[in-house]
Design a protein around this motif. Structure first.
Motif, PDB file in Angstrom:
ATOM      1  N   ASP A  97       0.853  -1.188   0.000  1.00  0.00           N
ATOM      2  CA  ASP A  97       0.000   0.000   0.000  1.00  0.00           C
ATOM      3  C   ASP A  97       0.895   1.246   0.000  1.00  0.00           C
ATOM      4  O   ASP A  97       1.325   1.715   1.054  1.00  0.00           O
ATOM      5  CB  ASP A  97      -0.904  -0.029   1.240  1.00  0.00           C
ATOM      6  CG  ASP A  97      -1.859   1.154   1.305  1.00  0.00           C
ATOM      7  OD1 ASP A  97      -1.839   1.995   0.390  1.00  0.00           O
ATOM      8  OD2 ASP A  97      -2.620   1.237   2.294  1.00  0.00           O
ATOM      9  N   TYR A  98       1.187   1.766  -1.198  1.00  0.00           N
ATOM     10  CA  TYR A  98       2.045   2.944  -1.305  1.00  0.00           C
ATOM     11  C   TYR A  98       1.192   4.208  -1.309  1.00  0.00           C
ATOM     12  O   TYR A  98       0.171   4.286  -1.994  1.00  0.00           O
ATOM     13  CB  TYR A  98       2.885   2.887  -2.578  1.00  0.00           C
ATOM     14  CG  TYR A  98       4.061   1.939  -2.483  1.00  0.00           C
ATOM     15  CD1 TYR A  98       5.094   2.179  -1.585  1.00  0.00           C
ATOM     16  CD2 TYR A  98       4.136   0.814  -3.291  1.00  0.00           C
ATOM     17  CE1 TYR A  98       6.180   1.315  -1.488  1.00  0.00           C
ATOM     18  CE2 TYR A  98       5.218  -0.061  -3.215  1.00  0.00           C
ATOM     19  CZ  TYR A  98       6.233   0.195  -2.314  1.00  0.00           C
ATOM     20  OH  TYR A  98       7.301  -0.653  -2.216  1.00  0.00           O
ATOM     21  N   ARG A  99       1.640   5.214  -0.561  1.00  0.00           N
ATOM     22  CA  ARG A  99       0.888   6.459  -0.440  1.00  0.00           C
ATOM     23  C   ARG A  99       1.817   7.678  -0.495  1.00  0.00           C
ATOM     24  O   ARG A  99       2.899   7.665   0.092  1.00  0.00           O
ATOM     25  CB  ARG A  99       0.124   6.498   0.887  1.00  0.00           C
ATOM     26  CG  ARG A  99      -0.721   5.269   1.173  1.00  0.00           C
ATOM     27  CD  ARG A  99      -1.507   5.457   2.444  1.00  0.00           C
ATOM     28  NE  ARG A  99      -2.074   4.203   2.928  1.00  0.00           N
ATOM     29  CZ  ARG A  99      -2.834   4.112   4.019  1.00  0.00           C
ATOM     30  NH1 ARG A  99      -3.116   5.211   4.726  1.00  0.00           N
ATOM     31  NH2 ARG A  99      -3.299   2.938   4.408  1.00  0.00           N
ATOM     32  N   HIS A 100       1.353   8.703  -1.176  1.00  0.00           N
ATOM     33  CA  HIS A 100       2.030   9.996  -1.134  1.00  0.00           C
ATOM     34  C   HIS A 100       1.536  10.695   0.121  1.00  0.00           C
ATOM     35  O   HIS A 100       0.455  11.298   0.138  1.00  0.00           O
ATOM     36  CB  HIS A 100       1.701  10.807  -2.392  1.00  0.00           C
ATOM     37  CG  HIS A 100       2.246  12.193  -2.376  1.00  0.00           C
ATOM     38  ND1 HIS A 100       1.585  13.270  -2.917  1.00  0.00           N
ATOM     39  CD2 HIS A 100       3.411  12.687  -1.860  1.00  0.00           C
ATOM     40  CE1 HIS A 100       2.297  14.360  -2.761  1.00  0.00           C
ATOM     41  NE2 HIS A 100       3.416  14.040  -2.109  1.00  0.00           N
ATOM     42  N   SER A 101       2.307  10.607   1.197  1.00  0.00           N
ATOM     43  CA  SER A 101       1.846  11.124   2.482  1.00  0.00           C
ATOM     44  C   SER A 101       3.037  11.354   3.400  1.00  0.00           C
ATOM     45  O   SER A 101       4.188  11.097   3.043  1.00  0.00           O
ATOM     46  CB  SER A 101       0.854  10.128   3.114  1.00  0.00           C
ATOM     47  OG  SER A 101       0.233  10.704   4.255  1.00  0.00           O
ATOM     48  N   THR A 102       2.738  11.848   4.587  1.00  0.00           N
ATOM     49  CA  THR A 102       3.744  12.114   5.602  1.00  0.00           C
ATOM     50  C   THR A 102       3.374  11.405   6.899  1.00  0.00           C
ATOM     51  O   THR A 102       2.228  10.963   7.076  1.00  0.00           O
ATOM     52  CB  THR A 102       3.849  13.619   5.894  1.00  0.00           C
ATOM     53  OG1 THR A 102       2.603  14.064   6.461  1.00  0.00           O
ATOM     54  CG2 THR A 102       4.141  14.408   4.623  1.00  0.00           C
ATOM     55  N   ALA A 103       4.322  11.333   7.815  1.00  0.00           N
ATOM     56  CA  ALA A 103       4.055  10.732   9.120  1.00  0.00           C
ATOM     57  C   ALA A 103       2.942  11.479   9.836  1.00  0.00           C
ATOM     58  O   ALA A 103       2.034  10.868  10.430  1.00  0.00           O
ATOM     59  CB  ALA A 103       5.334  10.735   9.965  1.00  0.00           C
ATOM     60  N   GLU A 104       2.970  12.804   9.773  1.00  0.00           N
ATOM     61  CA  GLU A 104       1.971  13.603  10.469  1.00  0.00           C
ATOM     62  C   GLU A 104       0.571  13.373   9.901  1.00  0.00           C
ATOM     63  O   GLU A 104      -0.405  13.252  10.641  1.00  0.00           O
ATOM     64  CB  GLU A 104       2.326  15.096  10.375  1.00  0.00           C
ATOM     65  CG  GLU A 104       3.594  15.485  11.115  1.00  0.00           C
ATOM     66  CD  GLU A 104       4.850  15.209  10.323  1.00  0.00           C
ATOM     67  OE1 GLU A 104       5.929  15.415  10.876  1.00  0.00           O
ATOM     68  OE2 GLU A 104       4.768  14.781   9.149  1.00  0.00           O
TER      69      GLU A 104
END
Length: 248
Positions: free
Chosen positions: A113-120
């Motif tokens: 499950d790859y996502r363009h995102s950040t930890a926050e």
């Protein structure tokens, strides 16, 4: 999912976005990570096995564990963890990395499950994981303390956090910047900022400040003659990795 503002540094993200297409070229700009990957995978899997009482010789030893690879890049670490049976989420602030990682995983027959995102952003969504892995990421964020707080929030109680980075020493400047960037040309000049490197003691303090409990740290040491990496209990002078847990 789009990356949201937080501890990401746009200039740092842009550096790696520009190199996205080269992630799976073992002789390209990410050659140092390809060379280091077996060593860091050995450490990651050993720590996970110890924390969750898993037998790495068993089929699918990480089955049932949910793992976040934050700053996943092209998936160099996400893929082997998925092959070991883990449910893997790979997240990166550089949008260009995600299709590269997703296509390679599909070609390899892996469900990641790859996502363009950040930890926050993931923490704000209430996502929780058994393991959070961030390798060679913290030296590129704008707020290491805030980044680690988000990593803490992403962990289930009893979860494991694994973080590797580069020590701030004269030797790291000579090897990681002068050697890797300017002499060997393994990385573009300017990939690293020595002032952003973090010493092991500083990282332990940051981990404690984020509510995590440091339990281990080791060095990753490069042998220029054999051209391979090994784990060292003593030499943390350049690359090193830490393990910490979120209290129950």
């Amino acid at each position: 999912m789009q990356a949201q503002p937080g501890t990401i540094d746009p200039q740092e993200v842009a550096k790696f976005a520009a190199m996205a297409a080269e992630w799976w070229d073992p002789h390209g700009k990410f050659k140092p990570l390809h060379m280091m990957n077996p060593c860091r995978l050995d450490y990651v899997t050993a720590q996970i096995a110890a924390q969750f009482d898993r037998d790495l010789a068993a089929p699918d030893p990480l089955e049932g564990l949910r793992i976040l690879d934050i700053g996943c890049g092209g998936g160099l670490l996400s893929e082997p963890m998925a092959r070991l049976g883990a449910g893997v989420v790979g997240a990166d602030a550089a949008a260009e990395n995600i299709p590269v990682a997703a296509v390679h995983a599909e070609q390899s027959g892996l469900m990641i499950d790859y996502r363009h995102s950040t930890a926050e952003a993931l923490a704000d969504l209430g996502e929780r994981f058994d393991v959070v892995v961030n390798m060679e990421v913290i030296e590129h964020v704008s707020d290491p303390a805030g980044f680690l707080r988000a990593c803490h929030d992403l962990l289930k109680p009893g979860g494991l956090h694994l973080c590797s980075t580069i020590n701030r020493t004269a030797r790291s400047y000579a090897l990681a910047i002068i050697g890797a960037e300017r002499i060997m040309r393994w990385l573009p000049v300017g990939t690293h900022d020595w002032a952003k490197f973090i010493t092991p003691d500083e990282l332990f303090d940051l981990l404690r400040g984020a509510g995590l409990v440091p339990v281990d740290r080791k060095g990753f040491v490069f042998n220029p003659l054999l051209r391979d990496w090994r784990i060292s209990a003593r030499d943390l002078g350049v690359n090193y990795v830490t393990a910490s847990t979120r209290p129950e």
